[in-house]
Design an enzyme around this catalytic site. Sequence first.
Site, PDB file in Angstrom:
ATOM      1  N   SER A  63       0.816  -1.228   0.000  1.00 10.31           N
ATOM      2  CA  SER A  63       0.000   0.000   0.000  1.00 10.31           C
ATOM      3  C   SER A  63       0.847   1.274   0.000  1.00 10.31           C
ATOM      4  O   SER A  63       0.383   2.319  -0.433  1.00 10.31           O
ATOM      5  CB  SER A  63      -0.944   0.018   1.210  1.00 10.31           C
ATOM      6  N   TYR A  99       1.486   9.773   7.132  1.00 13.44           N
ATOM      7  CA  TYR A  99       0.709   8.531   7.370  1.00 13.44           C
ATOM      8  C   TYR A  99       1.292   7.304   6.673  1.00 13.44           C
ATOM      9  O   TYR A  99       2.214   7.411   5.895  1.00 13.44           O
ATOM     10  CB  TYR A  99      -0.788   8.703   7.133  1.00 13.44           C
ATOM     11  N   GLU A 100       0.734   6.172   7.055  1.00 12.29           N
ATOM     12  CA  GLU A 100       1.305   4.837   6.720  1.00 12.29           C
ATOM     13  C   GLU A 100       2.760   4.754   7.175  1.00 12.29           C
ATOM     14  O   GLU A 100       3.604   4.132   6.523  1.00 12.29           O
ATOM     15  CB  GLU A 100       1.124   4.506   5.247  1.00 12.29           C
ATOM     16  N   GLY A 101       3.031   5.363   8.314  1.00 16.12           N
ATOM     17  CA  GLY A 101       4.375   5.398   8.880  1.00 16.12           C
ATOM     18  C   GLY A 101       5.052   6.693   8.488  1.00 16.12           C
ATOM     19  O   GLY A 101       5.155   7.009   7.293  1.00 16.12           O
TER      20      GLY A 101
END
Length: 387
Positions: free
Chosen positions: A240, A362-364
Site C-alpha cells: 500500500s 501517514y502509513e508510517g
Amino acid sequence: MYELTEEQQAIVETTREIAQKKLKPLREHYDKTEEYPWAIVEELRKADLFGVYFPTEYGGLGGGAFELCLVIEELSKVCAGTALVIAGTALGAYPIMLHGNDAQKKKYLPDLASGKRLGAFTITEPEAGSDATATKATAVLDGDHYVLNGTKVYCTNGNAAEIYTLFFSTAPARGARGISAFIVEKGTPGFEFGRKEEKMGIRASPTYQLLFNNCRVPKENLLGLPGGGLLVAQATFDVSRPGVASQALGIAQGAMDEAFAYARSRRQFGQPVISFQAMQHKLANMAMDIEAARCLLYTVARAIDKGGKKRYTKESAMVKCFCSDVAMRVSVEAVQMCGGIGYMRDFPVEKYMRDAKITQIYEGTNEIQRNEIAMMMIKEAAREGKK
Ligand SMILES: Cc1cc2nc3c(=O)[nH]c(=O)nc-3n(C[C@H](O)[C@H](O)[C@H](O)COP(=O)(O)OP(=O)(O)OC[C@H]3O[C@@H](n4cnc5c(N)ncnc54)[C@H](O)[C@@H]3O)c2cc1C
C-alpha cells in the site's frame, strides 16, 4: 517512456477524464466544505476504477499495485483528498486479499472491487502511533464471538467506509505477538464513530475516531492467525505504501503544472516571470524531482506485481519516503513561484502544499520509513555475510 500497456493507458485516460472534467470543478468545494466526494465515487464506480488491482475472480480487472498507482496519481494531480476514496479502500482491502481465507475473500472482495462498499484500515490509537506494538484496544473471545473494546484514531475514509480492517490485542501479555487483525462491518452494535478531525489538508477525506464498546463480531472475522496482526499490517504496507507514493507524485505533478502555467502568463519587469533564471531553475529542479520519483515508483510497483521476492518492505518504504519528500519540496516551491497569489485559498497551489504534508506522515512517518530502510539493509548485509 514508461511503456504502459494499452489497458494501463486506458486506465490513465479514463481516470484523467474523470479527474479533469468532474473532479476539478468540485475540488475547491470539497476542500472548503469537507463534504465527502460521493459524486466522484459514483463516477469511479461507473468506470470500474475501484477494481483495477483486484483479481478477476472477485470482479476486478486483474491488475496490481501498478494499476492502482496510476489511478491514484491521476486523481491526486487534481485532488489528493478525493484520491483517498480509492487509496483508503485499498488499504482496507489489501489485508483481506493477502491474508483472508476463501470465505472472507468471497464475502468482502467483490463489493470492495466494485466500489459498492468502501474500505478502511486502522491500527493507530491515541497511545499507539509509530509504535503499533502499544495497541491497547482488546478483542476477547466469548463463545462464537470476539468482544471488541477500545478506541482507534485517525481512520481515513472515516464514516464513509463500510468494511474495516482493524487491529486489537487478543493477548495483551504477549505484546506485539498478541495483536490480531479483524474485519468489522459498519453498523455492528457497539461500533460507533467519535470525533471527526479538522485537518490542514486532504479535507475531502474524513478522518474519524472509532469507538468500540462491547462490540461483538463473529469469530470468523478474525483475519489471519491470532497474534499475527502485525504481520498482516506489515504485508499490507509493503503493497500500500506505493499508493501513498503515487498520491505524493500526483500532488507534485499537479503543483508544478499549475505553477508553471502561472509563471508563463504572469508578467513582471515587462516579461513573463518564467524568463527569470531563478524561476527556471526552480522549474528544472521540480521536473527532475518528479521524474526521479516516477521512475522509482513505477519500478517498485511493477516489481511488486512481478513478485520475484517474498517481501518488498525496503522498496515500498523507499518509494513512500522519496515521493512524499518530493511532493513537499515541489509544492513549497510551486507556492514560491506564484508569489502572493500562490498563498491564496482561491488559487489552487496552496492546497497542494497542505495536501503534500500528510504523505510524509501517514502509513508510517518518513522517520519510520528511514528506520525500516536502514534496518532492512543491516539485516541484508548480515544475511549476505558482508564484512
Ligand atoms: C490525516 C491522517 C490520516 C490517517 N489515516 C490513518 C488510517 O487510515 N489508519 C491508521 O491506522 N492510521 C492513520 N493515520 C495515523 C498515522 O499513520 C500516524 O499519525 C503516524 O503513523 C504517526 O503516528 P503518531 O501520529 O502517533 O506520531 P508519533 O508516533 O507520536 O510520532 C511523533 C514524532 O516522533 C517521531 N518518531 C516516533 N518514533 C520514532 C522512532 N522510532 N524513530 C524516529 N522518529 C520517531 C515520528 O516520526 C514523529 O515525527 C492517519 C493520520 C493522519 C494525520
